[in-house]
Design an enzyme around this catalytic site. Structure first.
Site, PDB file in Angstrom:
ATOM      1  N   ASP A 203       2.129  97.790  66.276  1.00 28.15           N
ATOM      2  CA  ASP A 203       2.008  96.973  65.025  1.00 28.15           C
ATOM      3  C   ASP A 203       1.556  98.084  63.884  1.00 28.15           C
ATOM      4  O   ASP A 203       1.705  97.912  62.904  1.00 28.15           O
ATOM      5  CB  ASP A 203       1.133  96.012  64.848  1.00 28.15           C
ATOM      6  CG  ASP A 203       1.348  95.031  63.490  1.00 28.15           C
ATOM      7  OD1 ASP A 203       2.270  95.062  63.266  1.00 28.15           O
ATOM      8  OD2 ASP A 203      -0.062  94.434  63.267  1.00 28.15           O
ATOM      9  N   SER A 227       2.596  91.616  57.949  1.00 27.59           N
ATOM     10  CA  SER A 227       3.423  91.138  58.946  1.00 27.59           C
ATOM     11  C   SER A 227       3.644  89.626  59.159  1.00 27.59           C
ATOM     12  O   SER A 227       2.280  89.129  59.040  1.00 27.59           O
ATOM     13  CB  SER A 227       2.800  91.808  60.356  1.00 27.59           C
ATOM     14  OG  SER A 227       2.622  93.344  60.184  1.00 27.59           O
ATOM     15  N   GLN A 277      10.102  93.165  63.913  1.00 28.65           N
ATOM     16  CA  GLN A 277       9.206  92.630  63.194  1.00 28.65           C
ATOM     17  C   GLN A 277       9.933  92.453  61.760  1.00 28.65           C
ATOM     18  O   GLN A 277      10.530  93.185  61.173  1.00 28.65           O
ATOM     19  CB  GLN A 277       7.981  93.588  62.877  1.00 28.65           C
ATOM     20  CG  GLN A 277       6.945  92.994  62.061  1.00 28.65           C
ATOM     21  CD  GLN A 277       5.838  93.929  61.990  1.00 28.65           C
ATOM     22  OE1 GLN A 277       5.574  94.595  60.960  1.00 28.65           O
ATOM     23  NE2 GLN A 277       4.685  93.778  62.947  1.00 28.65           N
TER      24      GLN A 277
END
Length: 288
Positions: A203, A227, A277
Protein backbone atom coordinates in the site's frame (compact mmCIF):
# COMPACT_ATOMS: atom_id res chain seq x y z
CA UNK A 1 16.96 -8.41 14.07
CA UNK A 2 16.79 -4.61 14.22
CA UNK A 3 14.43 -3.10 16.78
CA UNK A 4 12.34 -1.46 14.05
CA UNK A 5 11.98 -4.81 12.27
CA UNK A 6 11.15 -6.63 15.50
CA UNK A 7 8.41 -4.07 16.16
CA UNK A 8 6.95 -4.75 12.72
CA UNK A 9 6.92 -8.52 13.34
CA UNK A 10 5.24 -7.94 16.70
CA UNK A 11 2.69 -5.70 15.01
CA UNK A 12 1.55 -8.70 12.93
CA UNK A 13 1.32 -10.96 16.02
CA UNK A 14 -2.35 -10.59 16.92
CA UNK A 15 -3.76 -11.47 20.32
CA UNK A 16 -6.71 -13.91 20.57
CA UNK A 17 -9.90 -12.18 21.70
CA UNK A 18 -12.50 -14.97 21.60
CA UNK A 19 -13.65 -17.42 18.96
CA UNK A 20 -12.28 -16.22 15.59
CA UNK A 21 -11.73 -12.74 17.06
CA UNK A 22 -8.31 -11.12 17.35
CA UNK A 23 -6.87 -7.80 18.44
CA UNK A 24 -3.98 -5.91 16.88
CA UNK A 25 -2.09 -2.86 18.04
CA UNK A 26 -1.68 0.23 15.87
CA UNK A 27 1.43 1.88 14.48
CA UNK A 28 1.79 5.64 14.04
CA UNK A 29 3.84 6.33 10.90
CA UNK A 30 3.24 10.07 10.99
CA UNK A 31 0.38 9.97 8.50
CA UNK A 32 -2.87 11.86 9.27
CA UNK A 33 -4.66 8.51 9.67
CA UNK A 34 -3.80 4.88 10.32
CA UNK A 35 -1.75 3.41 7.46
CA UNK A 36 -4.04 1.20 5.38
CA UNK A 37 -1.31 -1.36 4.70
CA UNK A 38 -1.15 -2.16 8.40
CA UNK A 39 -4.83 -3.10 8.43
CA UNK A 40 -4.35 -5.22 5.29
CA UNK A 41 -1.45 -7.13 6.83
CA UNK A 42 -3.13 -7.70 10.17
CA UNK A 43 -6.45 -8.66 8.57
CA UNK A 44 -4.65 -11.24 6.44
CA UNK A 45 -2.86 -12.57 9.52
CA UNK A 46 -6.17 -12.87 11.39
CA UNK A 47 -7.65 -15.08 8.66
CA UNK A 48 -4.61 -17.37 8.64
CA UNK A 49 -5.19 -18.07 12.35
CA UNK A 50 -8.40 -19.92 11.43
CA UNK A 51 -6.94 -22.38 8.91
CA UNK A 52 -4.13 -24.91 8.63
CA UNK A 53 -2.31 -26.50 5.69
CA UNK A 54 -3.33 -23.88 3.11
CA UNK A 55 -1.65 -20.68 1.98
CA UNK A 56 -3.43 -17.42 1.14
CA UNK A 57 -3.37 -16.75 -2.60
CA UNK A 58 -5.61 -13.67 -2.87
CA UNK A 59 -7.09 -10.91 -0.75
CA UNK A 60 -9.72 -8.33 -1.70
CA UNK A 61 -10.51 -5.54 0.76
CA UNK A 62 -12.40 -2.25 1.03
CA UNK A 63 -11.31 0.65 3.21
CA UNK A 64 -14.49 1.97 4.83
CA UNK A 65 -13.34 4.62 7.31
CA UNK A 66 -10.06 6.30 8.25
CA UNK A 67 -8.37 4.44 11.09
CA UNK A 68 -6.93 5.84 14.31
CA UNK A 69 -3.19 5.17 14.63
CA UNK A 70 -3.39 5.42 18.43
CA UNK A 71 -6.14 2.85 19.04
CA UNK A 72 -6.18 -0.98 18.86
CA UNK A 73 -8.08 -2.81 16.12
CA UNK A 74 -10.51 -5.70 16.55
CA UNK A 75 -10.61 -8.34 13.80
CA UNK A 76 -13.58 -10.68 13.32
CA UNK A 77 -13.05 -13.65 10.99
CA UNK A 78 -15.99 -15.51 9.43
CA UNK A 79 -15.48 -19.02 8.05
CA UNK A 80 -17.27 -18.84 4.70
CA UNK A 81 -16.26 -22.15 3.12
CA UNK A 82 -13.76 -25.02 3.35
CA UNK A 83 -13.68 -27.01 0.12
CA UNK A 84 -11.46 -29.77 -1.15
CA UNK A 85 -8.88 -27.37 -2.59
CA UNK A 86 -9.91 -23.86 -1.54
CA UNK A 87 -11.05 -22.12 1.62
CA UNK A 88 -12.53 -18.63 1.98
CA UNK A 89 -12.55 -16.36 5.00
CA UNK A 90 -14.30 -13.03 5.47
CA UNK A 91 -12.66 -10.49 7.78
CA UNK A 92 -13.95 -7.29 9.39
CA UNK A 93 -11.69 -4.76 11.12
CA UNK A 94 -13.25 -2.44 13.71
CA UNK A 95 -12.22 0.46 15.91
CA UNK A 96 -14.59 1.79 18.57
CA UNK A 97 -17.26 -0.58 17.23
CA UNK A 98 -17.15 0.90 13.70
CA UNK A 99 -15.95 -1.01 10.66
CA UNK A 100 -12.82 0.44 9.05
CA UNK A 101 -12.12 -2.43 6.63
CA UNK A 102 -13.93 -5.45 5.27
CA UNK A 103 -12.46 -8.08 3.00
CA UNK A 104 -12.23 -11.66 1.84
CA UNK A 105 -9.22 -13.97 1.66
CA UNK A 106 -8.96 -17.17 -0.37
CA UNK A 107 -6.64 -20.05 0.55
CA UNK A 108 -5.44 -22.89 -1.68
CA UNK A 109 -3.74 -26.22 -1.11
CA UNK A 110 -0.27 -26.49 -2.65
CA UNK A 111 -0.37 -28.44 -5.89
CA UNK A 112 1.56 -28.77 -9.17
CA UNK A 113 0.38 -26.86 -12.26
CA UNK A 114 1.30 -24.79 -15.30
CA UNK A 115 3.98 -22.16 -14.74
CA UNK A 116 4.61 -18.91 -16.62
CA UNK A 117 5.10 -15.23 -15.83
CA UNK A 118 5.81 -11.87 -17.44
CA UNK A 119 9.48 -10.93 -17.49
CA UNK A 120 10.65 -8.43 -14.90
CA UNK A 121 11.03 -4.98 -16.49
CA UNK A 122 14.37 -3.19 -16.54
CA UNK A 123 15.19 -1.17 -13.45
CA UNK A 124 18.37 0.25 -11.91
CA UNK A 125 19.83 -1.71 -9.00
CA UNK A 126 18.56 -0.63 -5.56
CA UNK A 127 22.13 0.09 -4.41
CA UNK A 128 22.30 2.90 -7.00
CA UNK A 129 19.25 4.70 -5.55
CA UNK A 130 18.52 6.81 -2.49
CA UNK A 131 15.76 5.87 -0.08
CA UNK A 132 12.73 8.07 0.57
CA UNK A 133 14.08 9.60 3.77
CA UNK A 134 17.34 10.65 2.09
CA UNK A 135 15.43 12.23 -0.78
CA UNK A 136 12.96 14.00 1.48
CA UNK A 137 15.61 15.59 3.71
CA UNK A 138 16.60 17.78 0.76
CA UNK A 139 13.01 19.05 0.51
CA UNK A 140 12.42 20.13 4.10
CA UNK A 141 13.03 23.82 3.40
CA UNK A 142 10.21 23.70 0.82
CA UNK A 143 7.74 21.72 2.95
CA UNK A 144 5.60 23.02 5.85
CA UNK A 145 7.03 21.96 9.20
CA UNK A 146 3.96 19.86 10.04
CA UNK A 147 5.00 17.40 7.30
CA UNK A 148 8.67 17.08 8.33
CA UNK A 149 8.16 14.07 10.62
CA UNK A 150 6.02 12.29 8.04
CA UNK A 151 8.66 12.74 5.33
CA UNK A 152 11.76 11.80 7.34
CA UNK A 153 10.58 9.25 9.90
CA UNK A 154 12.45 5.95 9.73
CA UNK A 155 10.06 3.12 8.85
CA UNK A 156 10.39 -0.67 9.00
CA UNK A 157 10.05 -0.91 5.21
CA UNK A 158 12.82 0.81 3.27
CA UNK A 159 11.66 2.20 -0.10
CA UNK A 160 13.94 3.38 -2.89
CA UNK A 161 12.02 5.11 -5.72
CA UNK A 162 13.41 4.71 -9.23
CA UNK A 163 12.23 8.08 -10.56
CA UNK A 164 11.25 10.12 -7.49
CA UNK A 165 9.00 13.16 -7.67
CA UNK A 166 9.21 16.41 -5.77
CA UNK A 167 5.90 16.45 -3.84
CA UNK A 168 6.06 20.25 -3.65
CA UNK A 169 6.62 20.72 -7.41
CA UNK A 170 5.46 17.55 -9.20
CA UNK A 171 6.00 17.31 -12.95
CA UNK A 172 3.68 15.63 -15.44
CA UNK A 173 4.97 12.11 -15.98
CA UNK A 174 3.71 8.88 -17.60
CA UNK A 175 1.21 6.89 -15.48
CA UNK A 176 3.82 4.44 -14.21
CA UNK A 177 6.19 4.15 -11.24
CA UNK A 178 8.85 1.79 -9.95
CA UNK A 179 10.40 1.35 -6.53
CA UNK A 180 12.46 -1.20 -4.64
CA UNK A 181 11.46 -2.12 -1.09
CA UNK A 182 12.42 -4.50 1.70
CA UNK A 183 12.15 -4.91 5.46
CA UNK A 184 15.02 -3.23 7.32
CA UNK A 185 16.31 -6.39 8.93
CA UNK A 186 16.38 -10.16 8.74
CA UNK A 187 13.01 -11.84 9.28
CA UNK A 188 12.02 -15.28 10.62
CA UNK A 189 11.46 -18.12 8.14
CA UNK A 190 7.67 -17.86 8.35
CA UNK A 191 5.95 -18.00 4.95
CA UNK A 192 2.70 -16.54 6.30
CA UNK A 193 4.50 -13.64 7.96
CA UNK A 194 6.27 -12.72 4.71
CA UNK A 195 2.96 -12.64 2.81
CA UNK A 196 1.34 -10.52 5.48
CA UNK A 197 4.26 -8.09 5.38
CA UNK A 198 4.03 -7.94 1.58
CA UNK A 199 0.34 -6.99 1.92
CA UNK A 200 1.44 -4.34 4.44
CA UNK A 201 4.11 -2.90 2.13
CA UNK A 202 2.03 -3.05 -1.06
CA UNK A 203 0.00 0.00 0.00
CA UNK A 204 3.04 2.30 0.18
CA UNK A 205 3.29 4.85 -2.68
CA UNK A 206 0.68 3.01 -4.77
CA UNK A 207 -2.14 5.49 -5.41
CA UNK A 208 0.36 8.16 -6.44
CA UNK A 209 0.78 6.32 -9.74
CA UNK A 210 -2.58 7.69 -10.89
CA UNK A 211 -1.45 11.23 -9.99
CA UNK A 212 1.63 11.17 -12.22
CA UNK A 213 0.00 12.22 -15.54
CA UNK A 214 -1.76 15.15 -13.86
CA UNK A 215 1.25 16.86 -12.30
CA UNK A 216 -0.07 16.72 -8.73
CA UNK A 217 1.02 14.98 -5.52
CA UNK A 218 -0.36 14.32 -2.05
CA UNK A 219 1.03 17.66 -0.82
CA UNK A 220 -0.52 19.65 -3.66
CA UNK A 221 -2.96 22.20 -2.15
CA UNK A 222 -6.64 21.19 -2.23
CA UNK A 223 -5.87 17.55 -3.11
CA UNK A 224 -7.79 14.85 -1.23
CA UNK A 225 -6.35 11.37 -1.73
CA UNK A 226 -7.25 8.05 -0.07
CA UNK A 227 -7.18 4.33 -0.88
CA UNK A 228 -10.69 3.00 -1.53
CA UNK A 229 -9.97 -0.69 -1.99
CA UNK A 230 -7.01 -3.03 -2.38
CA UNK A 231 -6.44 -6.44 -3.91
CA UNK A 232 -3.36 -8.62 -3.81
CA UNK A 233 -2.62 -11.98 -5.42
CA UNK A 234 0.26 -14.09 -4.09
CA UNK A 235 1.74 -16.08 -6.98
CA UNK A 236 4.85 -17.54 -5.34
CA UNK A 237 6.69 -17.50 -2.03
CA UNK A 238 8.37 -14.22 -1.13
CA UNK A 239 11.17 -12.99 1.13
CA UNK A 240 10.44 -9.53 2.53
CA UNK A 241 13.98 -9.13 3.89
CA UNK A 242 15.46 -9.06 0.37
CA UNK A 243 14.93 -6.38 -2.28
CA UNK A 244 11.66 -6.53 -4.24
CA UNK A 245 10.83 -4.46 -7.32
CA UNK A 246 7.35 -2.90 -7.30
CA UNK A 247 6.41 -2.07 -10.90
CA UNK A 248 3.18 -0.02 -11.07
CA UNK A 249 0.96 1.57 -13.70
CA UNK A 250 -2.36 3.43 -13.83
CA UNK A 251 -4.49 2.53 -16.89
CA UNK A 252 -7.31 4.95 -16.07
CA UNK A 253 -8.52 7.85 -13.93
CA UNK A 254 -12.04 9.26 -14.08
CA UNK A 255 -14.69 10.74 -11.80
CA UNK A 256 -12.24 11.58 -8.98
CA UNK A 257 -11.03 7.94 -8.89
CA UNK A 258 -7.69 6.60 -10.06
CA UNK A 259 -7.06 2.94 -10.86
CA UNK A 260 -3.63 1.45 -10.14
CA UNK A 261 -2.02 -1.93 -10.87
CA UNK A 262 1.25 -3.44 -9.72
CA UNK A 263 3.53 -6.45 -10.11
CA UNK A 264 6.10 -7.42 -7.49
CA UNK A 265 9.34 -9.19 -8.49
CA UNK A 266 12.15 -10.70 -6.47
CA UNK A 267 15.60 -9.44 -7.26
CA UNK A 268 16.30 -12.50 -9.43
CA UNK A 269 13.26 -11.78 -11.62
CA UNK A 270 10.57 -14.04 -10.13
CA UNK A 271 7.07 -12.54 -10.07
CA UNK A 272 5.86 -13.11 -6.51
CA UNK A 273 2.63 -11.05 -6.41
CA UNK A 274 0.28 -8.68 -8.22
CA UNK A 275 -1.84 -5.85 -6.84
CA UNK A 276 -4.70 -3.56 -7.84
CA UNK A 277 -6.20 -0.55 -6.14
CA UNK A 278 -8.71 2.19 -6.80
CA UNK A 279 -8.13 5.49 -5.01
CA UNK A 280 -9.92 8.75 -4.39
CA UNK A 281 -7.96 11.51 -6.16
CA UNK A 282 -10.17 14.54 -5.70
CA UNK A 283 -9.16 18.13 -6.37
CA UNK A 284 -11.37 20.17 -4.05
CA UNK A 285 -12.44 23.67 -4.98
CA UNK A 286 -10.53 26.31 -3.00
CA UNK A 287 -12.44 27.83 -0.11
CA UNK A 288 -13.74 31.31 -0.79
Amino acid sequence: MQDITRALVELMDLAPAGDDHFQGQSEDLGFPNLFGGQVLGQALMATTRTIEGRMPHSMHAYFLRPGNARAPIDYEVQRVRDGGSFSVRRVIARQDGKEILTGSVSFHIEEEGFDHQMDMPDAPAPESLKNEQELNRHLLKQVPEKFHDQLTRNRPIEIRPVDPINPMAPEIKPPSKQSWFRAQGELPDDRILHRCLLAYASDFAFLGTSLNPHGVAFLTPNMQVASLDHAIWFHRDVRMDDWLLYDKDSPSAFGARGFNRGNVYSRDGVMVASTAQEALIRRRKPSK
